[in-house]
Design a protein around this motif. Structure first.
Motif, PDB file in Angstrom:
ATOM      1  N   ILE A   1       0.845  -1.204   0.000  1.00 14.33           N
ATOM      2  CA  ILE A   1       0.000   0.000   0.000  1.00 14.33           C
ATOM      3  C   ILE A   1       0.878   1.252   0.000  1.00 14.33           C
ATOM      4  N   GLY A   2       1.905   1.259   0.825  1.00 13.11           N
ATOM      5  CA  GLY A   2       2.810   2.404   0.876  1.00 13.11           C
ATOM      6  C   GLY A   2       3.500   2.659  -0.451  1.00 13.11           C
ATOM      7  N   MET A   3       3.877   1.594  -1.140  1.00 11.92           N
ATOM      8  CA  MET A   3       4.516   1.741  -2.450  1.00 11.92           C
ATOM      9  C   MET A   3       3.554   2.362  -3.458  1.00 11.92           C
ATOM     10  N   ILE A   4       2.310   1.888  -3.446  1.00 12.34           N
ATOM     11  CA  ILE A   4       1.316   2.410  -4.385  1.00 12.34           C
ATOM     12  C   ILE A   4       1.066   3.900  -4.129  1.00 12.34           C
ATOM     13  N   VAL A   5       0.870   4.248  -2.869  1.00 10.23           N
ATOM     14  CA  VAL A   5       0.599   5.647  -2.538  1.00 10.23           C
ATOM     15  C   VAL A   5       1.801   6.516  -2.919  1.00 10.23           C
ATOM     16  N   ALA A   6       2.997   6.075  -2.561  1.00 14.21           N
ATOM     17  CA  ALA A   6       4.195   6.876  -2.821  1.00 14.21           C
ATOM     18  C   ALA A   6       4.468   7.052  -4.312  1.00 14.21           C
ATOM     19  N   ILE A   7       4.321   5.991  -5.074  1.00 15.05           N
ATOM     20  CA  ILE A   7       4.681   6.070  -6.489  1.00 15.05           C
ATOM     21  C   ILE A   7       3.516   6.541  -7.348  1.00 15.05           C
ATOM     22  N   SER A   8       2.393   5.874  -7.248  1.00 11.55           N
ATOM     23  CA  SER A   8       1.281   6.185  -8.155  1.00 11.55           C
ATOM     24  C   SER A   8       0.605   7.514  -7.854  1.00 11.55           C
ATOM     25  N   PHE A   9       0.475   7.828  -6.578  1.00 10.01           N
ATOM     26  CA  PHE A   9      -0.295   9.011  -6.225  1.00 10.01           C
ATOM     27  C   PHE A   9       0.558  10.206  -5.803  1.00 10.01           C
ATOM     28  N   LEU A  10       1.861  10.021  -5.625  1.00 10.69           N
ATOM     29  CA  LEU A  10       2.739  11.149  -5.302  1.00 10.69           C
ATOM     30  C   LEU A  10       3.776  11.384  -6.396  1.00 10.69           C
ATOM     31  N   GLU A  11       4.642  10.397  -6.613  1.00 11.49           N
ATOM     32  CA  GLU A  11       5.743  10.585  -7.566  1.00 11.49           C
ATOM     33  C   GLU A  11       5.259  10.812  -8.983  1.00 11.49           C
ATOM     34  N   ALA A  12       4.339   9.987  -9.445  1.00  7.61           N
ATOM     35  CA  ALA A  12       3.919  10.061 -10.849  1.00  7.61           C
ATOM     36  C   ALA A  12       3.374  11.433 -11.234  1.00  7.61           C
ATOM     37  N   PRO A  13       2.420  11.988 -10.510  1.00  3.04           N
ATOM     38  CA  PRO A  13       1.930  13.305 -10.932  1.00  3.04           C
ATOM     39  C   PRO A  13       2.920  14.445 -10.651  1.00  3.04           C
ATOM     40  N   LEU A  14       3.714  14.314  -9.592  1.00  4.34           N
ATOM     41  CA  LEU A  14       4.615  15.413  -9.224  1.00  4.34           C
ATOM     42  C   LEU A  14       5.794  15.553 -10.178  1.00  4.34           C
ATOM     43  N   LYS A  15       6.251  14.469 -10.777  1.00  5.76           N
ATOM     44  CA  LYS A  15       7.436  14.570 -11.632  1.00  5.76           C
ATOM     45  C   LYS A  15       7.200  15.499 -12.817  1.00  5.76           C
ATOM     46  N   PHE A  16       5.959  15.610 -13.280  1.00  5.73           N
ATOM     47  CA  PHE A  16       5.660  16.480 -14.412  1.00  5.73           C
ATOM     48  C   PHE A  16       5.600  17.955 -14.008  1.00  5.73           C
ATOM     49  N   ARG A  17       5.618  18.225 -12.718  1.00  7.26           N
ATOM     50  CA  ARG A  17       5.612  19.604 -12.235  1.00  7.26           C
ATOM     51  C   ARG A  17       7.021  20.119 -11.951  1.00  7.26           C
ATOM     52  N   ALA A  18       7.991  19.237 -11.992  1.00 10.96           N
ATOM     53  CA  ALA A  18       9.368  19.637 -11.715  1.00 10.96           C
ATOM     54  C   ALA A  18       9.893  20.509 -12.860  1.00 10.96           C
ATOM     55  N   PRO A  19      10.731  21.484 -12.534  1.00  8.75           N
ATOM     56  CA  PRO A  19      11.269  22.356 -13.578  1.00  8.75           C
ATOM     57  C   PRO A  19      12.054  21.557 -14.625  1.00  8.75           C
ATOM     58  N   ASN A  20      11.875  21.905 -15.870  1.00  2.00           N
ATOM     59  CA  ASN A  20      12.607  21.345 -17.007  1.00  2.00           C
ATOM     60  C   ASN A  20      12.319  19.874 -17.299  1.00  2.00           C
ATOM     61  N   VAL A  21      11.299  19.306 -16.682  1.00  2.00           N
ATOM     62  CA  VAL A  21      10.926  17.924 -17.005  1.00  2.00           C
ATOM     63  C   VAL A  21       9.936  17.974 -18.160  1.00  2.00           C
ATOM     64  N   THR A  22      10.399  17.514 -19.303  1.00  3.28           N
ATOM     65  CA  THR A  22       9.540  17.482 -20.488  1.00  3.28           C
ATOM     66  C   THR A  22       8.658  16.242 -20.439  1.00  3.28           C
ATOM     67  N   LEU A  23       7.691  16.189 -21.323  1.00  3.83           N
ATOM     68  CA  LEU A  23       6.832  15.012 -21.411  1.00  3.83           C
ATOM     69  C   LEU A  23       7.668  13.768 -21.701  1.00  3.83           C
ATOM     70  N   GLN A  24       8.628  13.897 -22.599  1.00  2.15           N
ATOM     71  CA  GLN A  24       9.468  12.742 -22.946  1.00  2.15           C
ATOM     72  C   GLN A  24      10.286  12.267 -21.752  1.00  2.15           C
ATOM     73  N   ILE A  25      10.883  13.181 -21.024  1.00  3.66           N
ATOM     74  CA  ILE A  25      11.673  12.795 -19.851  1.00  3.66           C
ATOM     75  C   ILE A  25      10.761  12.171 -18.792  1.00  3.66           C
ATOM     76  N   GLY A  26       9.612  12.785 -18.538  1.00  4.66           N
ATOM     77  CA  GLY A  26       8.671  12.256 -17.548  1.00  4.66           C
ATOM     78  C   GLY A  26       8.180  10.862 -17.906  1.00  4.66           C
ATOM     79  N   LEU A  27       7.861  10.663 -19.184  1.00  6.77           N
ATOM     80  CA  LEU A  27       7.420   9.328 -19.617  1.00  6.77           C
ATOM     81  C   LEU A  27       8.540   8.304 -19.508  1.00  6.77           C
TER      82      LEU A  27
END
Length: 141
Positions: free
Chosen positions: A16-42
């Motif tokens: 459960i902790g892995m799912i929350v940390a990766i799917s619901f935190l890391e995945a959406p937040l990485k696209f908000r980081a400066p200079n992270v393009t769609l290609q890099i995020g994917l």
């Protein structure tokens, strides 16, 4: 509670902790980081989710063995089977569509947004809910 049931419950809550940390935190937040393009995020997302799904399959096997070797409430087994079913749907039915789209984007092509992503998220919510139910049922005994 038997040792096997306690191990299954502990591993479920780690999952459960892995799912929350990766799917619901890391995945959406990485696209908000400066200079992270769609290609890099994917590209990052593919690596992270491939690793997560590999760990999930192995964790599911460990939990399955624990549940099979210990008397546990039937409802806990049903909830666990629902979670494994959601994972199987993600891996077999949804990930291939997501991979095809990300292949196109990573190749520099313009690919339309995929609705498969919403299916993956819905299955993630189902999996998370089922795991939470299984863990609570195991702890309550």
């Amino acid at each position: 509670m038997s040792t096997a049931a306690a191990v299954a419950a502990a591993v479920i809550f780690v999952w459960i902790g892995m799912i929350v940390a990766i799917s619901f935190l890391e995945a959406p937040l990485k696209f908000r980081a400066p200079n992270v393009t769609l290609q890099i995020g994917l590209g990052i997302g593919r690596l992270v989710f491939r690793a997560l799904n590999s760990v999930e399959v192995n964790v599911a096997i460990v939990i399955g063995v624990c549940l099979a070797s210990s008397p546990v409430p039937a409802q806990a087994i049903v909830a666990f089977v629902v979670a494994v079913g959601a994972l199987a749907c993600q891996l077999i039915a949804v990930r291939p569509f997501l991979n095809r789209r990300s292949d196109r984007v990573l190749a520099g092509l313009n690919a339309p947004r995929s609705r498969a992503h919403y299916c993956y998220v819905c299955l993630e919510v189902i999996k998370l809910t089922a795991l939470l139910a299984a863990g609570i049922l195991l702890l309550s005994g």
